[in-house]
Design an enzyme around this catalytic site. Structure first.
Site, PDB file in Angstrom:
ATOM      1  N   GLU A  18       1.458  -5.556  13.329  1.00  0.00           N
ATOM      2  CA  GLU A  18       0.303  -5.794  14.201  1.00  0.00           C
ATOM      3  C   GLU A  18      -0.215  -7.216  14.069  1.00  0.00           C
ATOM      4  OE1 GLU A  18      -3.202  -3.379  13.526  1.00  0.00           O
ATOM      5  OE2 GLU A  18      -4.107  -4.026  15.405  1.00  0.00           O
TER       6      GLU A  18
ATOM      7  N   ARG B 234       0.817  -1.210   0.000  1.00  0.00           N
ATOM      8  CA  ARG B 234       0.000   0.000   0.000  1.00  0.00           C
ATOM      9  C   ARG B 234       0.849   1.258   0.000  1.00  0.00           C
ATOM     10  NH1 ARG B 234      -3.370  -1.310   5.044  1.00  0.00           N
ATOM     11  NH2 ARG B 234      -2.340  -3.321   5.099  1.00  0.00           N
TER      12      ARG B 234
HETATM   13  O1  PRP Z   1       3.016  -0.507  12.120  1.00  0.00           O
HETATM   14  P1  PRP Z   1       2.919  -1.956  11.768  1.00  0.00           P
HETATM   15  O2  PRP Z   1       2.342  -2.797  12.891  1.00  0.00           O
HETATM   16  O3  PRP Z   1       4.230  -2.480  11.289  1.00  0.00           O
HETATM   17  O4  PRP Z   1       1.866  -2.092  10.585  1.00  0.00           O
HETATM   18  C1  PRP Z   1       1.814  -1.223   9.501  1.00  0.00           C
HETATM   19  C2  PRP Z   1       2.005  -1.932   8.198  1.00  0.00           C
HETATM   20  O5  PRP Z   1       0.983  -2.926   8.008  1.00  0.00           O
HETATM   21  C3  PRP Z   1       0.496  -2.848   6.689  1.00  0.00           C
HETATM   22  O6  PRP Z   1       1.311  -3.546   5.798  1.00  0.00           O
HETATM   23  P2  PRP Z   1       1.127  -5.052   5.308  1.00  0.00           P
HETATM   24  O7  PRP Z   1       2.381  -5.784   5.674  1.00  0.00           O
HETATM   25  O8  PRP Z   1      -0.173  -5.594   5.774  1.00  0.00           O
HETATM   26  O9  PRP Z   1       1.225  -4.911   3.739  1.00  0.00           O
HETATM   27  P3  PRP Z   1       0.273  -4.535   2.524  1.00  0.00           P
HETATM   28  O10 PRP Z   1       0.515  -3.066   2.271  1.00  0.00           O
HETATM   29  O11 PRP Z   1       0.807  -5.391   1.446  1.00  0.00           O
HETATM   30  O12 PRP Z   1      -1.170  -4.821   2.875  1.00  0.00           O
HETATM   31  C4  PRP Z   1       0.595  -1.362   6.402  1.00  0.00           C
HETATM   32  O13 PRP Z   1       0.568  -1.112   5.006  1.00  0.00           O
HETATM   33  C5  PRP Z   1       1.903  -0.986   7.036  1.00  0.00           C
HETATM   34  O14 PRP Z   1       3.009  -1.157   6.167  1.00  0.00           O
HETATM   35  N1  ADE Z   2      -5.305  -2.244  11.809  1.00  0.00           N
HETATM   36  C1  ADE Z   2      -4.716  -2.067  10.619  1.00  0.00           C
HETATM   37  N2  ADE Z   2      -5.436  -1.633   9.568  1.00  0.00           N
HETATM   38  C2  ADE Z   2      -4.848  -1.458   8.363  1.00  0.00           C
HETATM   39  N3  ADE Z   2      -3.555  -1.673   8.127  1.00  0.00           N
HETATM   40  C3  ADE Z   2      -2.804  -2.097   9.153  1.00  0.00           C
HETATM   41  N4  ADE Z   2      -1.500  -2.408   9.232  1.00  0.00           N
HETATM   42  C4  ADE Z   2      -1.256  -2.803  10.485  1.00  0.00           C
HETATM   43  N5  ADE Z   2      -2.350  -2.763  11.242  1.00  0.00           N
HETATM   44  C5  ADE Z   2      -3.342  -2.317  10.421  1.00  0.00           C
END
Ligand code: PRP
Ligand code: ADE
Length: 185
Positions: free
Chosen positions: A111, A74
């Site tokens: 998370e 994202r």
């Molecule tokens: O602060 P944190 O607990 O580290 O979480 C935040 C991250 O979680 C999600 O990524 P995800 O790995 O789900 O990737 P995506 O963008 O491919 O959905 C979001 O896009 C952040 O990069």
């Molecule tokens: N609660 C949440 N919603 C969307 N993106 C996330 N990445 C980590 N935690 C998330």
């Protein structure tokens, strides 16, 4: 179109409210107990998305950068748009195994699980990098990314996220960084 109608020029509380109105809450995704903040409606709304990108592009930390880094997946969407707005290049921070060598990599917890990310070396030495992502939750992703970009020789000018989930205390992991969150929940 007026400034209000196209979303440009919005900032502060007005922008935060606009973002908030565009998020979709998805309970128990991708794991039980997680309230997932879906940014898809925000990205799909031209005025709201433009307003977010403009808000980042107005920041000195962004427009003084050589490169905008975004975290897969994202974060790529935000990074490319901000880079276009400030006339900078883009650097992809990728999930492990996707980039050709040479790379530096780090494992981290987020998370809802754990993952490994990589950045390309060679592109980053001596560069000023503004780092963006969609969501700051526990901060695991962005803390690991900052460590990697720094190991690859970059200087971080600042960090920008669309949404900060403050109850997960990610900000504490980014101490010393110039952090901008367009919406803090
Ligand atoms: O602060 P944190 O607990 O580290 O979480 C935040 C991250 O979680 C999600 O990524 P995800 O790995 O789900 O990737 P995506 O963008 O491919 O959905 C979001 O896009 C952040 O990069
Ligand atoms: N609660 C949440 N919603 C969307 N993106 C996330 N990445 C980590 N935690 C998330």
């Amino acid at each position: 179109m007026t400034a209000a109608a196209d979303g440009r020029g919005l900032g502060g509380e007005e922008l935060a409210q606009l973002i908030d109105s565009m998020l979709r809450d998805v309970p128990d995704f991708p794991l039980p107990g997680v309230l997932f903040k879906d940014i898809a409606p925000l990205l799909a709304d031209a005025a709201a998305f433009n307003a977010c990108i403009d808000a980042f592009a107005d920041l000195p930390a962004a427009f003084e950068a050589d490169l905008i880094a975004g975290v897969e997946a994202r974060g790529f969407v935000v990074a490319a748009a901000v880079a276009r707005a400030v006339d900078a290049g883009v650097v992809p921070v990728r999930k492990a195994g996707k980039l050709p060598p040479p790379t530096v990599s780090a494992r981290y917890e987020l998370e809802y699980g754990s993952a490994e990310i990589e950045v390309p070396v060679g592109l980053l030495e001596g560069k000023r990098v503004y780092l963006v992502d969609d969501v700051l939750a526990t901060g695991g992703t962005l803390a690991a990314t900052i460590e990697l970009l720094t190991r690859a020789g970059a200087t971080i000018t600042g960090v920008g996220v669309l949404v900060e989930l403050s109850f997960l205390n990610g900000r504490q992991r980014l101490e010393g960084q110039d952090l901008t969150s367009l919406l803090v929940l």
